[in-house]
Motif scaffolding. Structure first.
Motif, PDB file in Angstrom:
ATOM      1  N   ALA A  49       0.837  -1.188   0.000  1.00 58.80           N
ATOM      2  CA  ALA A  49       0.000   0.000   0.000  1.00 58.80           C
ATOM      3  C   ALA A  49       0.870   1.234   0.000  1.00 58.80           C
ATOM      4  N   ALA A  50       0.350   2.323  -0.547  1.00 58.32           N
ATOM      5  CA  ALA A  50       1.073   3.585  -0.593  1.00 58.32           C
ATOM      6  C   ALA A  50       0.107   4.729  -0.355  1.00 58.32           C
ATOM      7  N   VAL A  51       0.624   5.812   0.185  1.00 55.30           N
ATOM      8  CA  VAL A  51      -0.183   6.995   0.444  1.00 55.30           C
ATOM      9  C   VAL A  51       0.658   8.239   0.181  1.00 55.30           C
ATOM     10  N   THR A  52       0.079   9.232  -0.483  1.00 56.49           N
ATOM     11  CA  THR A  52       0.760  10.487  -0.744  1.00 56.49           C
ATOM     12  C   THR A  52       0.534  11.450   0.406  1.00 56.49           C
ATOM     13  N   SER A  53       1.241  12.573   0.366  1.00 56.34           N
ATOM     14  CA  SER A  53       1.060  13.585   1.399  1.00 56.34           C
ATOM     15  C   SER A  53      -0.347  14.164   1.377  1.00 56.34           C
ATOM     16  N   GLY A  54      -0.997  14.109   0.221  1.00 59.05           N
ATOM     17  CA  GLY A  54      -2.359  14.589   0.097  1.00 59.05           C
ATOM     18  C   GLY A  54      -3.414  13.600   0.527  1.00 59.05           C
ATOM     19  N   GLY A  55      -2.999  12.366   0.813  1.00 60.13           N
ATOM     20  CA  GLY A  55      -3.924  11.375   1.325  1.00 60.13           C
ATOM     21  C   GLY A  55      -4.449  10.373   0.315  1.00 60.13           C
ATOM     22  N   SER A  56      -4.049  10.471  -0.945  1.00 62.53           N
ATOM     23  CA  SER A  56      -4.488   9.480  -1.916  1.00 62.53           C
ATOM     24  C   SER A  56      -3.767   8.163  -1.677  1.00 62.53           C
ATOM     25  N   THR A  57      -4.461   7.062  -1.907  1.00 58.53           N
ATOM     26  CA  THR A  57      -3.926   5.747  -1.567  1.00 58.53           C
ATOM     27  C   THR A  57      -3.995   4.782  -2.736  1.00 58.53           C
ATOM     28  N   ASP A  58      -3.119   3.792  -2.690  1.00 58.86           N
ATOM     29  CA  ASP A  58      -3.116   2.689  -3.632  1.00 58.86           C
ATOM     30  C   ASP A  58      -2.843   1.410  -2.864  1.00 58.86           C
ATOM     31  N   TYR A  59      -3.466   0.312  -3.299  1.00 62.29           N
ATOM     32  CA  TYR A  59      -3.326  -0.965  -2.623  1.00 62.29           C
ATOM     33  C   TYR A  59      -3.044  -2.078  -3.608  1.00 62.29           C
ATOM     34  N   ALA A  60      -2.297  -3.067  -3.140  1.00 60.74           N
ATOM     35  CA  ALA A  60      -2.175  -4.291  -3.895  1.00 60.74           C
ATOM     36  C   ALA A  60      -3.517  -5.012  -3.889  1.00 60.74           C
ATOM     37  N   GLU A  61      -3.810  -5.716  -4.967  1.00 59.43           N
ATOM     38  CA  GLU A  61      -5.085  -6.396  -5.088  1.00 59.43           C
ATOM     39  C   GLU A  61      -5.303  -7.397  -3.947  1.00 59.43           C
ATOM     40  N   SER A  62      -4.251  -8.002  -3.479  1.00 61.60           N
ATOM     41  CA  SER A  62      -4.362  -9.034  -2.465  1.00 61.60           C
ATOM     42  C   SER A  62      -4.796  -8.515  -1.099  1.00 61.60           C
ATOM     43  N   VAL A  63      -4.678  -7.202  -0.870  1.00 61.62           N
ATOM     44  CA  VAL A  63      -5.011  -6.656   0.443  1.00 61.62           C
ATOM     45  C   VAL A  63      -6.191  -5.703   0.413  1.00 61.62           C
ATOM     46  N   LYS A  64      -6.742  -5.437  -0.748  1.00 64.00           N
ATOM     47  CA  LYS A  64      -7.884  -4.534  -0.843  1.00 64.00           C
ATOM     48  C   LYS A  64      -9.051  -5.055  -0.018  1.00 64.00           C
ATOM     49  N   GLY A  65      -9.633  -4.173   0.766  1.00 63.24           N
ATOM     50  CA  GLY A  65     -10.730  -4.548   1.634  1.00 63.24           C
ATOM     51  C   GLY A  65     -10.302  -5.078   2.974  1.00 63.24           C
ATOM     52  N   ARG A  66      -9.011  -5.368   3.143  1.00 57.86           N
ATOM     53  CA  ARG A  66      -8.511  -5.900   4.404  1.00 57.86           C
ATOM     54  C   ARG A  66      -7.537  -4.946   5.099  1.00 57.86           C
ATOM     55  N   PHE A  67      -6.694  -4.294   4.313  1.00 59.35           N
ATOM     56  CA  PHE A  67      -5.689  -3.392   4.870  1.00 59.35           C
ATOM     57  C   PHE A  67      -6.068  -1.949   4.573  1.00 59.35           C
ATOM     58  N   THR A  68      -5.679  -1.058   5.465  1.00 58.44           N
ATOM     59  CA  THR A  68      -5.893   0.365   5.276  1.00 58.44           C
ATOM     60  C   THR A  68      -4.624   1.120   5.633  1.00 58.44           C
ATOM     61  N   ILE A  69      -4.133   1.924   4.697  1.00 57.74           N
ATOM     62  CA  ILE A  69      -2.963   2.748   4.958  1.00 57.74           C
ATOM     63  C   ILE A  69      -3.429   4.161   5.292  1.00 57.74           C
ATOM     64  N   SER A  70      -2.772   4.774   6.245  1.00 57.73           N
ATOM     65  CA  SER A  70      -3.087   6.142   6.624  1.00 57.73           C
ATOM     66  C   SER A  70      -1.799   6.851   7.022  1.00 57.73           C
ATOM     67  N   ARG A  71      -1.899   8.165   7.171  1.00 59.63           N
ATOM     68  CA  ARG A  71      -0.693   8.954   7.391  1.00 59.63           C
ATOM     69  C   ARG A  71      -0.992  10.147   8.273  1.00 59.63           C
ATOM     70  N   ASP A  72      -0.064  10.428   9.175  1.00 60.36           N
ATOM     71  CA  ASP A  72      -0.114  11.614  10.011  1.00 60.36           C
ATOM     72  C   ASP A  72       1.068  12.479   9.595  1.00 60.36           C
ATOM     73  N   ASN A  73       0.811  13.481   8.779  1.00 60.70           N
ATOM     74  CA  ASN A  73       1.886  14.313   8.254  1.00 60.70           C
ATOM     75  C   ASN A  73       2.618  15.087   9.348  1.00 60.70           C
ATOM     76  N   ALA A  74       1.889  15.504  10.372  1.00 59.47           N
ATOM     77  CA  ALA A  74       2.507  16.253  11.458  1.00 59.47           C
ATOM     78  C   ALA A  74       3.533  15.410  12.200  1.00 59.47           C
ATOM     79  N   LYS A  75       3.300  14.107  12.269  1.00 58.75           N
ATOM     80  CA  LYS A  75       4.205  13.198  12.964  1.00 58.75           C
ATOM     81  C   LYS A  75       5.147  12.469  12.019  1.00 58.75           C
ATOM     82  N   ASN A  76       5.025  12.724  10.713  1.00 60.71           N
ATOM     83  CA  ASN A  76       5.814  11.998   9.710  1.00 60.71           C
ATOM     84  C   ASN A  76       5.711  10.493   9.924  1.00 60.71           C
ATOM     85  N   THR A  77       4.502  10.049  10.138  1.00 59.00           N
ATOM     86  CA  THR A  77       4.250   8.656  10.457  1.00 59.00           C
ATOM     87  C   THR A  77       3.200   8.077   9.522  1.00 59.00           C
TER      88      THR A  77
END
Length: 123
Positions: A49-77
């Protein structure tokens, strides 16, 4: 130099959940995209999975619906919420960051990788 520190891995039963975290620190101007990769034993490392600074995400087909990527820009996490885990999810999960820094007065982009965190899904 940029350091990426992953945490949250462990042993869970099939169907269980884990939440991985990756915190970035060091010398950089900003981080564009952050991503999680999975490397199963004896297999190649693959993008999960990948996420941009703007919050857009992409997932591998094998994890769609099961995994969620998120980001806290203030914490660089970046986080990876892993639900409905399967035995094939077992392996090392690596954090990657597309970083931006200045070198000799010029803005440059470079990739940084974490050392990985082990996830084991087994009964």
């Amino acid at each position: 130099q940029v350091q990426l520190v992953e945490s949250g891995g462990g042993l869970v039963q099939p169907g269980g959940s884990l939440r991985l975290s990756c915190a970035a620190s060091g010398s950089f101007l900003s981080i564009n995209a952050m991503a999680w990769y999975h490397q199963a034993p004896g297999k190649q490392r693959e993008l999960v999975a990948a996420v941009t600074s703007g919050g857009s995400t992409d997932y591998a087909e094998s994890v769609k619906g099961r995994f969620t990527i998120s980001r806290d820009n203030a914490k660089n996490t970046v986080y990876l919420q892993m639900n409905s885990l399967k035995p094939e999810d077992t392996g090392v999960y690596y954090c990657r960051a597309d970083c931006r820094r200045t070198i000799w007065g010029r803005v440059e982009n470079f990739d940084s990788w974490g050392q990985g965190t082990q996830v084991t899904v087994s009964s």
